[in-house]
Design a protein around this motif. Sequence first.
Motif: not given
Length: 248
Positions: A21, A23, A25, A28
Amino acid sequence: MQADRGDGRNPMTSLLHLDSSANRSGGSVSRELTALFAETWRAVHGPDGDHSRYRDLAADPVPPLDTAYCTLGRRLERNGLPSLADIDTWIRSPAEERAWALTRPLINELLAADTVVIGAPMYNFSVSALLKAWIDRVGLPGVLTHPDTGDNLLRATKVVVITTRGGSYGPGTPREAWDFQTPYLRTYFGKQGVAEENIHFVSAELTMAGVVPHLAHQQPLAAESLASAREEVTALAAADRPVSRTGV
């Protein structure tokens, strides 16, 4: 790489954990589920870090293929696919040496693992470019086949692919035919020699239901899909399957 001990058993059970992924942050879903798999697996098989490897394909992207990789691969094919241990002798340029230096650690990690768990979010109806780059690298001709017997070195490897999709693409849904992710990964790992019974897919759907307004009414289904995925992931990670493999 694990070597055959002569008694059909591996000296230890090992895990390769891949996240693809983009992402990072903390939001996910695929990363959440692969982490759950790895935590459960370690609880069953022991916490020793030598038994598991983690590769974040977003934090440390695998470079896409280049001319040197392709040239080396064609040379190997023309010469009967030499063994992994002999590839160094077929390198003809500094560029090929760099290409092999980028590729060999990925292949070694894959061949050393008894279990591979892959977080594979759907991007534009298929896999992320991050995962595709890894797939292309480890697919160097001949390296996943035993040089003497022709046996597939991944046949006994357990591969768990955790797919996440913002919408709904499962069997019977209107967008089932738009899923170019699951069929592709099933075909790829099957072609690389993983036994059909050792390839497992877990899917969490409608992951964007809490984000996209027009999917808000699907939040109960999204929660149900995620809960089911967590159960499947835990069960697959906890399953203690004896492994028999011939290595080089």
